[in-house]
Design a protein around this motif. Structure first.
Motif, PDB file in Angstrom:
ATOM      1  N   THR A 115       0.872  -1.173   0.000  1.00 12.29           N
ATOM      2  CA  THR A 115       0.000   0.000   0.000  1.00 12.29           C
ATOM      3  C   THR A 115       0.907   1.219   0.000  1.00 12.29           C
ATOM      4  O   THR A 115       1.713   1.402   0.910  1.00 12.29           O
ATOM      5  N   MET A 116       0.780   2.024  -1.035  1.00 14.12           N
ATOM      6  CA  MET A 116       1.659   3.179  -1.223  1.00 14.12           C
ATOM      7  C   MET A 116       1.185   4.376  -0.374  1.00 14.12           C
ATOM      8  O   MET A 116       0.078   4.369   0.157  1.00 14.12           O
ATOM      9  N   PRO A 117       2.030   5.419  -0.247  1.00 10.93           N
ATOM     10  CA  PRO A 117       1.675   6.578   0.587  1.00 10.93           C
ATOM     11  C   PRO A 117       0.318   7.202   0.256  1.00 10.93           C
ATOM     12  O   PRO A 117      -0.369   7.686   1.162  1.00 10.93           O
ATOM     13  N   ASP A 118      -0.080   7.154  -1.009  1.00 19.15           N
ATOM     14  CA  ASP A 118      -1.365   7.740  -1.405  1.00 19.15           C
ATOM     15  C   ASP A 118      -2.542   6.779  -1.223  1.00 19.15           C
ATOM     16  O   ASP A 118      -3.678   7.074  -1.569  1.00 19.15           O
ATOM     17  N   GLY A 119      -2.279   5.595  -0.677  1.00 17.88           N
ATOM     18  CA  GLY A 119      -3.332   4.617  -0.426  1.00 17.88           C
ATOM     19  C   GLY A 119      -3.552   3.615  -1.540  1.00 17.88           C
ATOM     20  O   GLY A 119      -4.324   2.672  -1.386  1.00 17.88           O
ATOM     21  N   THR A 120      -2.878   3.783  -2.690  1.00 19.97           N
ATOM     22  CA  THR A 120      -3.038   2.830  -3.791  1.00 19.97           C
ATOM     23  C   THR A 120      -2.208   1.574  -3.514  1.00 19.97           C
ATOM     24  O   THR A 120      -1.215   1.616  -2.787  1.00 19.97           O
TER      25      THR A 120
END
Length: 158
Positions: A150-155
């Motif tokens: 899960t990336m910093p932007d939530g993706t």
């Protein structure tokens, strides 16, 4: 309950600045708010250890076993975590500024809101890791495996 390892008293809040704890077995040890600045923990067994808000600035954790450890809010600024095992560890809001995580295994590690500014994550395993709201400014992710992370932007990374 305190214990002694290599002549050092191991307990919450302990001052272990510069301690030589290479290869120490500290499984599920409580080291909340301990000061481990510059400590040598190369190859140490810290599986399941509790290190909430511990100071591990410039500590050497090369090849250390930290799977399942709770490092919430810990300061690992410029720490050496080369090839460290951090599977399922909790690094929520941890400071990892300039840390060396080359070839570290961070599979399913919680890095929510962690500060990884200028961290070296070359060839690190971040499979399924949670990087929600993490700061990756200047981080080196060359060769890192981010499958399902899960990336910093939530993706979710494919």
């Amino acid at each position: 309950m305190a214990m002694e390892v290599n002549g050092y008293k191991i307990e919450p809040g302990a001052d272990l600045t510069g301690a030589d704890l290479r290869g120490a077995i500290l499984l599920e040890t409580d080291l909340n708010v301990a000061n481990l600045t510059g400590a040598n923990l190369t190859g140490a067994g810290l599986v399941g250890a509790i290190l909430w808000f511990a100071n591990l600035t410039k500590a050497n954790l090369t090849g250390a076993f930290l799977s399942g450890a709770d490092l919430t809010g810990a300061d690992l600024t410029e720490a050496n975590l080369y090839t460290a095992e951090l599977i399922g560890a909790d690094l929520t809001a941890a400071e990892l500024i300039g840390a060396d995580l080359t070839k570290a295994n961070l599979t399913y590690t919680n890095l929510t809101a962690a500060n990884l500014t200028n961290a070296n994550l070359t060839n690190a395993e971040l499979i399924g890791a949670d990087l929600t709201k993490a700061n990756l400014s200047g981080a080196n992710l060359i060769g890192a495996d981010l499958q399902g992370a899960t990336m910093p932007d939530g993706t979710i990374h494919n």
